[in-house]
Scaffold this active site. Structure first.
Site, short mmCIF file in Angstrom:
data_model
loop_
_atom_site.label_atom_id
_atom_site.label_comp_id
_atom_site.label_asym_id
_atom_site.label_seq_id
_atom_site.Cartn_x
_atom_site.Cartn_y
_atom_site.Cartn_z
N GLU A 101 39.46 -15.38 -8.01
CA GLU A 101 39.67 -14.71 -6.76
C GLU A 101 40.99 -14.65 -6.32
O GLU A 101 41.36 -13.42 -5.72
CB GLU A 101 38.58 -15.37 -5.55
CG GLU A 101 38.41 -14.63 -4.48
CD GLU A 101 39.56 -14.64 -3.35
OE1 GLU A 101 39.73 -13.67 -2.39
OE2 GLU A 101 40.26 -15.41 -3.44
N ASP A 123 38.77 -21.18 -7.79
CA ASP A 123 40.02 -21.45 -7.92
C ASP A 123 40.84 -21.17 -6.55
O ASP A 123 40.30 -20.94 -5.31
CB ASP A 123 40.74 -20.03 -8.57
CG ASP A 123 40.44 -18.70 -7.87
OD1 ASP A 123 39.38 -18.50 -7.35
OD2 ASP A 123 41.36 -17.87 -7.86
#
Length: 437
Positions: free
Chosen positions: A185, A115
């Site tokens: 994350e 991400d």
């Protein structure tokens, strides 16, 4: 006998040719110089561009598309690939495995996250998800795109390094090397590595981990930084109550005055820590930072508010006396007549890097490439903290120095020469780790 000798010479010749081709390939990959003309788009650069072009920013990350990309990548190189999820409906984690010969030997895990933080295209010179090749202000060839620094480039460095060396181990490496491409994350890891690490499946997926490599920061100085710990978050809210009334009056005991009194103390502490860092040549992770991020107060222009709130982001270096910092905050609160509540309270966890069996291999690689290596405390937060909490040693290492730091920034970019240097670092390091007993 003569036939056996001939076959032996033939095998030696094939090996020498292979090594020569391998060496020449590595040299050609890393001979890229910064030029103003458009650089050659080879396999590593194509892969990084494709990865960046998959928009994995929140709130609607294209994780499944990223998994398809990574699955094809793993198959191309010769790695096993599977997808795992913490729970049904959770985002996917991609796991690649290069199986070792001896399962009893501690394994290596190369972690990165899929991400990226959001990017508003209107603010960027180029489309943040087009992966545009350009030139920076210093004439360096760059790749512009969200995730070019944080941290899609690191995942490609891992994979291209393995592509470069996998042929050197026809029977497989001595130890298993795995790669994890985790989601979530940037939003805390609750549905990513944090969730996975706390699940009973984790030890089955990653048995006997000896060391984890994770993202670090690029460094604008001469050193490459190996992060063995992180600053801990002490996010908190203060609430002040006071008198309310018509805004035309001299009303006393104001809630806003109390907020400002506390903020003044925080501002002084911030100034002192910044000056300490500058005067003593410290890294950001060696000091503590505090920032006022949110203020909630008032409902109308002509009404003095009776309640005010302020939210602060405090990052405390693990080198500090954390209980003393907390006592200081509560003293400020008492002196300012506000109520303080912690909203985020992490605990410090560190890896004793130099005592880890693999540290010598990291140091030798840095020395071979003439890269000064420095241990540091990561100034923000990464997924490493979820692993260190379990007692698993983790080092954040993005092996790039003398580079502008643009993680999360508008027009985030990476210099192509730096990207290839990162591949070279892991190409040199991984054979040492793969064969280290």
């Amino acid at each position: 006998m003569q036939a056996s000798i001939f076959r032996g010479y033939l095998l030696l010749l094939v090996w020498l040719v292979y090594v020569g081709v391998f060496s020449s390939r590595i040299q050609s990959v890393f001979s890229l110089e910064d030029v103003s003309s458009e650089p050659k788009i080879d396999v590593p650069l194509k892969k990084l561009r494709k990865y960046i072009q998959i928009n994995t920013s929140n709130p609607s990350p294209k994780y499944e598309e990223a998994m398809d990309f990574l699955a094809a990548y793993a198959s191309e190189i010769g790695l096993d690939f599977k997808v795992v999820r913490c729970a049904e409906g959770d985002p996917p984690t991609g796991i690649m495995t290069w199986k070792g010969q001896d399962p009893k030997v501690p394994s290596i895990l190369l972690n990165s996250h899929t991400d990226v933080v959001p990017a508003n295209a209107a603010d960027w010179e180029f489309d943040p998800f087009n992966a545009t090749l350009s030139v920076d202000k210093e004439g360096k060839s760059i790749l512009v795109g969200r995730g070019s620094q944080d941290c899609k480039s690191l995942g490609i460095m891992y994979l291209e390094a393995i592509r470069n060396i996998i042929g050197l181990f026809p029977e497989g490496p001595q130890r298993t090397i795995q790669l994890s491409f985790v989601p979530d994350e940037e939003t805390g890891g609750d549905r990513g590595l944090r969730c996975l690490a706390e699940s009973p499946e984790f030890s089955k997926i990653f048995p006997n981990i000896g060391l984890v490599f994770d993202e670090g920061f690029l460094n604008d100085g001469n050193d490459i930084l190996a992060f063995y710990s992180e600053r801990v978050q002490r996010g908190f809210k203060i609430t002040a109550k006071g008198n309310s009334g018509h805004a035309s009056q001299f009303i006393t005991d104001l809630a806003t005055d109390k907020i400002m009194a506390f903020a003044a103390k925080a501002r002084l502490f911030r100034f002192q820590e910044n000056r300490r860092m500058e005067n003593h040549g410290l890294q950001l992770g060696d000091v503590s930072t505090i920032n006022l991020d949110i203020i909630k107060v008032g409902s109308a222009l002509n009404v003095v508010p009776g309640v005010a709130e302020a939210w602060f982001d405090l990052r405390v270096t693990p080198l500090a006396d954390i209980p003393s910092i907390e006592k200081m905050l509560f003293r400020w609160a008492s002196e300012s007549d506000v109520k303080l509540e912690f909203k985020k309270k992490d605990e410090p966890h560190s890896t004793n890097a130099t005592s880890n069996a693999f540290w010598s291999s990291i140091q030798e690689t840095a020395n071979e490439l003439n890269l000064p290596l420095k241990l540091a405390v990561f100034p923000a937060a990464t997924d490493s903290r979820h692993l260190r909490k379990l007692g698993i040693p983790a080092i954040g290492l993005t092996p790039i120095n003398q580079h502008p730091i643009q993680a999360h920034a508008i027009d985030e970019s990476i210099r192509l020469k730096a990207f290839y240097k990162g591949i070279k670092f892991y190409t040199k390091l991984l054979p040492r780790l793969a064969s280290f007993k």
